[in-house]
Design a protein around this motif. Sequence first.
Motif, mmCIF file in Angstrom:
data_model
loop_
_atom_site.group_PDB
_atom_site.id
_atom_site.type_symbol
_atom_site.label_atom_id
_atom_site.label_comp_id
_atom_site.label_asym_id
_atom_site.label_seq_id
_atom_site.Cartn_x
_atom_site.Cartn_y
_atom_site.Cartn_z
ATOM 1 N N MET A 145 0.871 -1.127 0.022
ATOM 2 C CA MET A 145 0.165 -0.012 -0.026
ATOM 3 C C MET A 145 0.836 1.229 0.115
ATOM 4 O O MET A 145 0.398 2.320 -0.679
ATOM 5 N N LEU A 146 1.816 1.120 0.746
ATOM 6 C CA LEU A 146 2.838 2.482 0.796
ATOM 7 C C LEU A 146 3.465 2.703 -0.467
ATOM 8 O O LEU A 146 3.702 3.691 -1.161
ATOM 9 N N ASP A 147 3.987 1.482 -1.149
ATOM 10 C CA ASP A 147 4.483 1.604 -2.494
ATOM 11 C C ASP A 147 3.555 2.108 -3.416
ATOM 12 O O ASP A 147 3.953 2.922 -4.354
ATOM 13 N N ILE A 151 4.842 6.397 -1.498
ATOM 14 C CA ILE A 151 5.605 6.825 -0.394
ATOM 15 C C ILE A 151 6.710 6.225 -0.033
ATOM 16 O O ILE A 151 6.634 5.120 0.231
ATOM 17 N N ASP A 152 7.820 6.937 -0.166
ATOM 18 C CA ASP A 152 9.258 6.357 0.356
ATOM 19 C C ASP A 152 9.438 6.227 1.545
ATOM 20 O O ASP A 152 9.481 7.606 2.192
ATOM 21 N N VAL A 153 9.710 5.305 2.340
ATOM 22 C CA VAL A 153 10.075 5.053 3.789
ATOM 23 C C VAL A 153 11.201 5.351 4.075
ATOM 24 O O VAL A 153 11.685 5.630 5.263
ATOM 25 N N ASP A 200 6.564 9.719 11.211
ATOM 26 C CA ASP A 200 5.949 10.198 9.804
ATOM 27 C C ASP A 200 4.633 9.223 9.260
ATOM 28 O O ASP A 200 4.029 9.564 8.685
ATOM 29 N N ILE A 201 5.088 8.029 9.719
ATOM 30 C CA ILE A 201 4.098 6.754 9.368
ATOM 31 C C ILE A 201 3.833 6.015 10.541
ATOM 32 O O ILE A 201 4.718 5.500 11.308
ATOM 33 N N GLY A 220 -0.049 15.699 9.435
ATOM 34 C CA GLY A 220 0.739 15.233 8.172
ATOM 35 C C GLY A 220 1.271 13.799 8.257
ATOM 36 O O GLY A 220 1.718 13.312 7.184
ATOM 37 N N ALA A 221 0.727 12.861 9.395
ATOM 38 C CA ALA A 221 1.306 11.534 9.252
ATOM 39 C C ALA A 221 0.489 10.859 8.360
ATOM 40 O O ALA A 221 -0.600 10.971 7.995
#
Length: 279
Positions: A145-147, A151-153, A200-201, A220-221
Amino acid sequence: MELLKGIDVANAINEKLIKESADMGGRVPKLAIIRVGERPDDMSYERGATKKMEKVGFACESFVFPETIENEAFQKEFDTINDNPEIDGILLLRPLPKHLDEEAVVGRISPEKDLDGISPVNLAKVFAGDKTGFAPCTAEAVVEMLDFAGIDVTGKRVTVVGRSLVIGKPVSMLLLKKNATVTICHTKTKDMKEECRRADILVAAAGVAKMITAEYVGKGAVVIDVGINVDNNGKLCGDVDTDGISSLASVATPVPGGVGSVTTSVLAKHLLQAAKENR
């Protein structure tokens, strides 16, 4: 706040699987689902997994045993399924009834067929950062889902609430592999709200209905809700009070319709990978 819906992620994975499976020369990957008893949540997941396999053109067979089956008989039945060369992957619905030796089954499931990453071999590979093993599907669904959302972790502060071997620990290792800075929170964590606010996440995998309120979320998280619970009104909900964090989070996943929607697509992805290795 943007809602990151699982259906979009799942459809992207499904489309890719259909294209990749076309190169199998007519070979159809086959999944075995093993269920003991009639637990509603097991049956619901079984239906969802079966439907997903049909959607991408894979075969699926359910092996259903009565809750009263004796341990020795179940172990023999499991070994027969595990040793069947026509079966590429296995999904064991857990927990098993208490009189069955679940540890024995987990210990000898073939790592090559262990699509949900329950075997010691696959878990060790996840912790070692070895991509040749299968990670638990739900944990990998979080990463998918992040990819998908772009969203670059890398270098990001990620806080995971929950430390189970099903989600909390493996998702932490998967994100660490992608160069995130990971903090794991649990029931003994001091000032958990502050730890979460710094993230952040934020990945909520505690299994407590609407535990994550606005007090836990920084401005903004990105909030990924892995929880599946039932609230006081009998409605399905996650670990996050989604409405309550809407003015703070930049992105959040809904429940239902979030991470859970992606999990069976990850299962299908693992099945195709296992089938390719089993050719």
